[in-house]
Design a protein around this motif. Structure first.
Motif, PDB file in Angstrom:
ATOM      1  N   ILE A  69       0.839  -1.205   0.000  1.00  0.00           N
ATOM      2  CA  ILE A  69       0.000   0.000   0.000  1.00  0.00           C
ATOM      3  C   ILE A  69       0.867   1.244   0.000  1.00  0.00           C
ATOM      4  O   ILE A  69       0.647   2.187  -0.778  1.00  0.00           O
ATOM      5  N   LEU A  70       1.880   1.255   0.863  1.00  0.00           N
ATOM      6  CA  LEU A  70       2.755   2.417   0.956  1.00  0.00           C
ATOM      7  C   LEU A  70       3.495   2.662  -0.347  1.00  0.00           C
ATOM      8  O   LEU A  70       3.582   3.803  -0.823  1.00  0.00           O
ATOM      9  N   TYR A  71       4.017   1.613  -0.953  1.00  0.00           N
ATOM     10  CA  TYR A  71       4.793   1.748  -2.185  1.00  0.00           C
ATOM     11  C   TYR A  71       3.930   2.350  -3.293  1.00  0.00           C
ATOM     12  O   TYR A  71       4.320   3.329  -3.950  1.00  0.00           O
ATOM     13  N   ALA A  72       2.777   1.765  -3.535  1.00  0.00           N
ATOM     14  CA  ALA A  72       1.908   2.247  -4.597  1.00  0.00           C
ATOM     15  C   ALA A  72       1.478   3.689  -4.358  1.00  0.00           C
ATOM     16  O   ALA A  72       1.488   4.526  -5.277  1.00  0.00           O
ATOM     17  N   ALA A  73       1.106   4.004  -3.136  1.00  0.00           N
ATOM     18  CA  ALA A  73       0.651   5.360  -2.823  1.00  0.00           C
ATOM     19  C   ALA A  73       1.784   6.369  -2.943  1.00  0.00           C
ATOM     20  O   ALA A  73       1.592   7.483  -3.452  1.00  0.00           O
ATOM     21  N   ALA A  74       2.972   6.003  -2.491  1.00  0.00           N
ATOM     22  CA  ALA A  74       4.105   6.933  -2.532  1.00  0.00           C
ATOM     23  C   ALA A  74       4.483   7.296  -3.962  1.00  0.00           C
ATOM     24  O   ALA A  74       4.777   8.457  -4.270  1.00  0.00           O
ATOM     25  N   PHE A  75       4.473   6.321  -4.852  1.00  0.00           N
ATOM     26  CA  PHE A  75       4.910   6.593  -6.215  1.00  0.00           C
ATOM     27  C   PHE A  75       3.816   7.193  -7.102  1.00  0.00           C
ATOM     28  O   PHE A  75       4.129   7.771  -8.148  1.00  0.00           O
ATOM     29  N   LEU A  76       2.561   7.106  -6.679  1.00  0.00           N
ATOM     30  CA  LEU A  76       1.472   7.595  -7.528  1.00  0.00           C
ATOM     31  C   LEU A  76       0.724   8.794  -6.945  1.00  0.00           C
ATOM     32  O   LEU A  76      -0.188   9.310  -7.591  1.00  0.00           O
ATOM     33  N   HIS A  77       1.108   9.261  -5.772  1.00  0.00           N
ATOM     34  CA  HIS A  77       0.272  10.246  -5.082  1.00  0.00           C
ATOM     35  C   HIS A  77       0.181  11.600  -5.793  1.00  0.00           C
ATOM     36  O   HIS A  77      -0.780  12.334  -5.605  1.00  0.00           O
ATOM     37  N   ASP A  78       1.178  11.950  -6.607  1.00  0.00           N
ATOM     38  CA  ASP A  78       1.150  13.244  -7.284  1.00  0.00           C
ATOM     39  C   ASP A  78       0.856  13.125  -8.786  1.00  0.00           C
ATOM     40  O   ASP A  78       1.123  14.060  -9.547  1.00  0.00           O
ATOM     41  N   GLN A  79       0.290  12.018  -9.203  1.00  0.00           N
ATOM     42  CA  GLN A  79       0.036  11.808 -10.632  1.00  0.00           C
ATOM     43  C   GLN A  79      -0.773  12.943 -11.251  1.00  0.00           C
ATOM     44  O   GLN A  79      -0.515  13.368 -12.389  1.00  0.00           O
ATOM     45  N   ALA A  80      -1.740  13.455 -10.516  1.00  0.00           N
ATOM     46  CA  ALA A  80      -2.626  14.480 -11.063  1.00  0.00           C
ATOM     47  C   ALA A  80      -1.955  15.836 -11.209  1.00  0.00           C
ATOM     48  O   ALA A  80      -2.576  16.781 -11.714  1.00  0.00           O
ATOM     49  N   ALA A  81      -0.695  15.954 -10.811  1.00  0.00           N
ATOM     50  CA  ALA A  81       0.036  17.200 -11.005  1.00  0.00           C
ATOM     51  C   ALA A  81       0.689  17.259 -12.381  1.00  0.00           C
ATOM     52  O   ALA A  81       1.304  18.272 -12.726  1.00  0.00           O
TER      53      ALA A  81
END
Length: 223
Positions: A69-81
């Motif tokens: 969960i942490l890995y996926a969220a960390a690498f994708l959290h700013d995608q919408a920027a």
């Protein structure tokens, strides 16, 4: 080692089954972030730092977290920027955290990520910014890692890198104002014990930089 000594060792290996391999979805997620997220403040390197720091904070607190969960969220959290996602209909009117959270399910499913964990990834992404309140451990440590990355020397480097070299927006005074806002607003939002322990040093680094900058620029008038 004798033949008799090998018997229990072989039995143990057979009972344990084959060694677990690194899930392929991790490389898919990492490669996606490396290819598309190019920005000195919130690009791929920021995602990598958030992941590493979140893990370190959790380890310091001896907290149990789901690293998937942490890995996926960390690498994708700013995608919408980033384009094209930042330009999707309605994206500009919503917080980038919410837009990114809505984007990840389809991508993670196609990458082979465990479907039952996707909702937790979305929750962590939605609350990664310092002005939001995380709930689950993975969300809390990502939140604090992201907040701490706005402070200290790294916070200075990130924000100063946003200044337009051609004198456009944001200019020097504007990014310094951003640093001042981070200093005022971010520290109180840290929620984990390890994050709170790390915060004072990073806050002091940012405070010291701004103090020195004001002294060397006639209270910012010559920036």
């Amino acid at each position: 080692m004798t033949r008799h000594a090998l018997v229990p060792l072989l039995a143990a290996l057979l009972a344990a089954g084959p060694a677990a391999a690194t899930p392929g979805w991790r490389e898919t997620v990492r490669a996606f972030a490396a290819e598309h997220f190019h920005n000195p403040a919130w690009g791929y390197s920021h995602s990598q730092r958030d992941y590493d720091l979140a893990r370190s904070l959790a380890a310091a607190d001896k907290a149990v977290i789901d690293d998937d969960i942490l890995y996926a969220a960390a690498f994708l959290h700013d995608q919408a920027a980033f384009k094209p996602w930042s330009e999707a209909p309605g994206a500009a009117k919503r917080d980038h955290s919410d837009v990114a959270a809505d984007l990840v399910p389809e991508f993670l499913k196609s990458a082979g990520f465990p479907a039952e964990k996707i909702a937790a990834v979305q929750a962590a992404i939605r609350t990664h910014m310092y002005y939001r309140a995380p709930a689950a451990p993975e969300a809390a440590y990502l939140h604090d890692a992201d907040a701490l990355d706005w402070l200290g020397a790294i916070g200075v480097a990130r924000v100063m890198a946003l200044a337009d070299a051609e004198g456009g927006t944001p200019n020097g005074p504007a990014v310094v104002k951003m640093l001042g806002s981070n200093l005022a607003d971010v520290p109180a939002t840290i929620v984990t014990p390890a994050g709170k322990a790390m915060m004072p040093a990073r806050k002091a680094e940012l405070d010291s930089f701004l103090t020195d900058l004001k002294r060397e620029s006639a209270d910012l008038s010559t920036l």
